[in-house]
Design a protein around this motif. Structure first.
Motif, short mmCIF file in Angstrom:
data_model
loop_
_atom_site.label_atom_id
_atom_site.label_comp_id
_atom_site.label_asym_id
_atom_site.label_seq_id
_atom_site.Cartn_x
_atom_site.Cartn_y
_atom_site.Cartn_z
N TRP A 103 30.35 39.95 34.52
CA TRP A 103 30.77 39.43 33.22
C TRP A 103 31.66 40.44 32.53
O TRP A 103 31.25 41.57 32.28
N ILE A 148 25.19 34.71 42.44
CA ILE A 148 26.32 34.83 41.51
C ILE A 148 26.73 33.43 41.08
O ILE A 148 27.00 32.56 41.92
N HIS A 150 28.88 30.31 39.52
CA HIS A 150 30.26 29.84 39.43
C HIS A 150 30.71 29.71 37.98
O HIS A 150 31.86 30.04 37.64
N THR A 152 29.72 31.48 35.47
CA THR A 152 29.99 32.85 35.01
C THR A 152 31.34 33.32 35.51
O THR A 152 32.14 33.89 34.75
N LEU A 153 31.64 33.09 36.78
CA LEU A 153 32.93 33.49 37.34
C LEU A 153 34.08 32.77 36.64
O LEU A 153 35.09 33.38 36.30
N ARG A 154 33.92 31.48 36.38
CA ARG A 154 34.98 30.70 35.75
C ARG A 154 35.23 31.19 34.32
O ARG A 154 36.38 31.36 33.90
N THR A 157 37.07 34.46 34.21
CA THR A 157 38.32 34.51 34.96
C THR A 157 39.39 33.61 34.35
O THR A 157 40.58 33.97 34.34
N MET A 173 38.22 34.87 41.69
CA MET A 173 36.79 34.55 41.79
C MET A 173 36.25 34.88 43.17
O MET A 173 35.12 35.37 43.30
N ARG A 176 35.74 38.62 43.31
CA ARG A 176 34.56 39.04 42.54
C ARG A 176 33.27 38.67 43.26
O ARG A 176 32.30 39.44 43.26
N LEU A 177 33.24 37.51 43.89
CA LEU A 177 32.07 37.14 44.67
C LEU A 177 31.92 38.05 45.88
O LEU A 177 30.81 38.52 46.18
N SER A 180 30.53 41.32 44.92
CA SER A 180 29.11 41.17 44.57
C SER A 180 28.25 41.09 45.82
O SER A 180 27.18 41.70 45.90
#
Length: 369
Positions: A103, A148, A150, A152-154, A157, A173, A176-177, A180
Motif C-alpha cells: 500500500w 495479496i 487485487h 489493494t493493488l488496483r 496503482t 500490478m 508488485r505481486l 510480494s
C-alpha cells in the motif's frame, strides 16, 4: 506395548485424539518437545517437564481458518484472542481482494476499510516485505498465511478504479505481486463482487494471476456473483485459473439468493467436475448470514439485515435495518445511505445449502472474520 520416551517438554495424557486425517478418534498420549510432536500413542514417558491430564478431553491439531480478514488484527492484537481462544492456530489473511500491503497511500474505499484505518497509521506498508518484516519483529501467537489483494493493488496503482486497468497498470500490478511472492506471500485474491474490483475483466485478473505459477501460489476469489449469476461466476473462475495456470480456491461458496436456493447440488457437481481437470478448492463458513460493508445491492436478496457498525450513526450497531428505516420513515436503501460508512450482516442463504456445502469433502472451513 507402550512406546518408551526418555524425555519431553510436555506430555498430554489420556485424551481422545482426532488427528485430522479422517481416521476415527482414539485414546492416546501426546509427547511434545519444542514445537514438535515427538511421539503419539500409548506412551511410557520417563521424564516430562509438564504433564496435562486430558482424560475426557479431545486433543486435535490447531485449526486453520482458511478465510479471514485478520491482516491488521495479527499486529494490533498479537495474541489474536478471538481466534486462539477457539483453537485456531493458523489464519489465511488478505482475502476478497483486500490486503494491508503493498500500500503506497491514498483513498481506501469500501471494503478496504475492513482492514485499513481511516487515517494513516503504523499499519500501512508500501511493500509486502515491509509487512512481513513488521510481523517478524512482533510475531503473533498464531501462524499467518498472507495473500495479496487485487483491490489493494488496483487502488494504489490506478487513478480511477471504475474501469479496467491499462496494460501499463497491469504490468505494475504484476510486478508488485511478483515482489510480494518473492518476499513470502502465499498467493493472490480477488473480490470481484466489490466496487474497486468489479470493473476488472477476467483478462486483467488472469494476467496478474499468471505470476502465481512460478511460486506455486494460490488464487482465492470472492466471485463476481454468488446469487443468480452463480454458475456464470463459477465458469469465469475456472477459466481464469486455467488461463493463469494456477490453483484456485472459491471463497465462502454459497447460494446467496432465494432464486438459487437448493442449487448447491448443482454448484458442487460443477466444482467436482472442474477439479478433475484443474486444481480447484473451496471454503465455506458455517452460517446462513454473511457480513461485509453496507451494500445496497444486498438488500434485495436478504431476508434480514443487521447493521453491525455505522460511523455516521454509531448507536445503530446491532439493530435491524428494517427497524431503523421504519423509525426514520424511509426506505431500507435510504436508511443504508444515511448509515454509511458501515457494515451489515445479511441473512441470504438457506440452511440446507449451507449444510450440504459444509459436509462436502472438498470444503474447508473459514470464519470470514
Amino acid at each position: 506395548m507402550n512406546e518408551i520416551v526418555e524425555r519431553c517438554d510436555v506430555l498430554i495424557k489420556g485424551g481422545r485424539v482426532i488427528d485430522g486425517t479422517g481416521q476415527p478418534a482414539r485414546s492416546a498420549d501426546v509427547a511434545i518437545t519444542g514445537d514438535r510432536i515427538v511421539a503419539l500413542g500409548a506412551l511410557n514417558v520417563e521424564r516430562a517437564e509438564h504433564v496435562i491430564e486430558a482424560t475426557g478431553q479431545t486433543i486435535a491439531p490447531g485449526f486453520i481458518d482458511v478465510h479471514t480478514h485478520d491482516d491488521r488484527l495479527v499486529m494490533s492484537n498479537p495474541e489474536v484472542t478471538p481466534k486462539l481462544s477457539q483453537g485456531v492456530t493458523t489464519v489465511v489473511v488478505g482475502n476478497c481482494g483486500i490486503s494491508l500491503s503493498p500500500w503506497t497511500g491514498g483513498h481506501t474505499p469500501p471494503p478496504l476499510d475492513l482492514v485499513f484505518s481511516p487515517e494513516p497509521d503504523e499499519y500501512q506498508f508500501p511493500t509486502f516485505a515491509a509487512y512481513a518484516e513488521a510481523l517478524g519483529k512482533h510475531p503473533s501467537a498464531i501462524n499467518v498465511v498472507p495473500l495479496i489483494g487485487h483491490s489493494t493493488l488496483r487502488c494504489c496503482t490506478m487513478d480511477d478504479v471504475d474501469r479496467p486497468a491499462t496494460d501499463a497498470e497491469i504490468t505494475v500490478m504484476k510486478e508488485r505481486l511478483r515482489e510480494s511472492l518473492k518476499a513470502g506471500a502465499a498467493g493472490f485474491s480477488t473480490g470481484l463482487f466489490y466496487a474497486p474490483n468489479k470493473p476488472a475483466p477476467a483478462a486483467e485478473v488472469a494476467a496478474i494471476a499468471s505470476e502465481l505459477s512460478a511460486f506455486q501460489g494460490i488464487y482465492a476469489t470472492h466471485m463476481r456473483n454468488e446469487g443468480e449469476g452463480l454458475f456464470d461466476s463459477l465458469d469465469e473462475t475456472f477459466d481464469t485459473a486455467r488461463r493463469a495456470g494456477c490453483a484456485v480456491v472459491i471463497s465462502h461458496h454459497k447460494c446467496q439468493n432465494e432464486k438459487v436456493w437448493g442449487r448447491s447440488v448443482e454448484s458442487l457437481a460443477r466444482i467436482e467436475a472442474a477439479s478433475a481437470e484443474q486444481s480447484v478448492g473451496f471454503d465455506v463458513y458455517p452460517y446462513v448470514a454473511g457480513s461485509t460493508v453496507l451494500l445496497e445491492e444486498m438488500i434485495q436478496p436478504s431476508k434480514r439485515i443487521i447493521v453491525s457498525w455505522s460511523a455516521a450513526v454509531p448507536e445503530a450497531g446491532g439493530r435491524d435495518l428494517s427497524d431503523i428505516s421504519a423509525e426514520w420513515g424511509c426506505s431500507d436503501a435510504e436508511a443504508m445511505a444515511r448509515l454509511q460508512p458501515g457494515g451489515g450482516i445479511y441473512f441470504s442463504m438457506d440452511e440446507a445449502d449451507v449444510d450440504r456445502i459444509l459436509s462436502h469433502p472438498m470444503g474447508m472451513i473459514g470464519s470470514d472474520g
